[in-house]
Every structure is written in structure tokens, then in C-alpha cells.
Design a protein around this motif. Structure first.
Motif, mmCIF file in Angstrom:
data_model
loop_
_atom_site.group_PDB
_atom_site.id
_atom_site.type_symbol
_atom_site.label_atom_id
_atom_site.label_comp_id
_atom_site.label_asym_id
_atom_site.label_seq_id
_atom_site.Cartn_x
_atom_site.Cartn_y
_atom_site.Cartn_z
ATOM 1 N N LYS A 14 0.833 -1.201 0.000
ATOM 2 C CA LYS A 14 0.000 0.000 0.000
ATOM 3 C C LYS A 14 0.872 1.258 0.000
ATOM 4 N N ALA A 18 1.074 3.826 -3.124
ATOM 5 C CA ALA A 18 0.711 5.221 -2.854
ATOM 6 C C ALA A 18 1.823 6.168 -3.300
ATOM 7 N N SER A 19 3.050 5.796 -3.057
ATOM 8 C CA SER A 19 4.180 6.632 -3.465
ATOM 9 C C SER A 19 4.245 6.764 -4.985
ATOM 10 N N LEU A 22 1.203 8.908 -6.262
ATOM 11 C CA LEU A 22 1.355 10.333 -5.964
ATOM 12 C C LEU A 22 2.451 10.977 -6.812
ATOM 13 N N LEU A 66 5.410 10.765 3.940
ATOM 14 C CA LEU A 66 4.510 9.748 3.416
ATOM 15 C C LEU A 66 4.686 8.418 4.140
#
Length: 104
Positions: A14, A18-19, A22, A66
Motif C-alpha cells: 500500500k 501510494a508513493s 502520488l 509519506l
């Protein structure tokens, strides 16, 4: 830096996804939208803003936020984004050289 924890960090899909989302989808899309919104009548400035916005000036600070302050996770994210950026840049360079624009 505790290298023995890198295995647990890379299992967190996850965080990795997500990194990448983004940094490679949302960031460039926002810069593209802002460039068109703020500079609709200046195409050269707009192009420059898009290129600078997509250049991915990523360091450990934003990726550390993050990752929730985990040094190991931030190191993995920096390495992942660096590898991904190198692959994309090599692909772009290869495509540009393989398909010349015909101005020779």
C-alpha cells in the motif's frame, strides 16, 4: 539505518503503490492542470512549467512524511522512485532517438 528492516518495509504494498501514484500520476496531472489554468496564453512558459513540474524533485523529506517518519521506509521509497525515474528517462530517450522528427 537498520537494513534488517528493509524486508518488512518492502512488504507494505500500500505504501509503495501510494508513493508511485502520488509521484507519477497525481503530481504531474496537478502541474499540467495548473499550467493550463494559470498560463493559458503563454505556451512557452506553460511548457516550461509542465516540464519542471514533472521533473520529480523528490528527496527524503516528502517521502519521509509519506512513510510516517520511518527512515527505512523513506529509503526504500527514494530508491524505488529513483529506479522508476531512471527507467522512464531511458525509455523516453530511447523513443526520441528511435523515432527522429525528420528535421535532419
Amino acid at each position: 539505518m537498520r537494513y534488517d528492516r528493509l524486508g518488512t518495509v518492502t512488504r507494505d504494498r500500500k505504501l509503495l503503490v501510494a508513493s508511485l501514484v502520488l509521484n507519477w500520476l497525481i503530481g504531474p496531472a496537478v502541474m499540467f492542470a495548473l499550467a493550463w489554468l494559470l498560463l493559458p496564453d503563454l505556451p512557452t512558459y506553460r511548457t516550461g512549467l509542465i516540464i519542471v513540474g514533472c521533473a520529480l524533485h523528490r528527496d527524503g523529506a516528502d517521502l519521509d512524511d509519506l512513510s510516517g517518519g520511518h527512515r527505512e521506509a523513506a529509503a526504500v521509497l527514494v530508491a524505488l522512485n529513483s529506479l522508476f525515474q531512471m527507467c522512464v528517462c531511458v525509455a523516453r530517450y530511447s523513443i526520441w532517438n528511435f523515432f527522429p522528427n525528420g528535421s535532419d
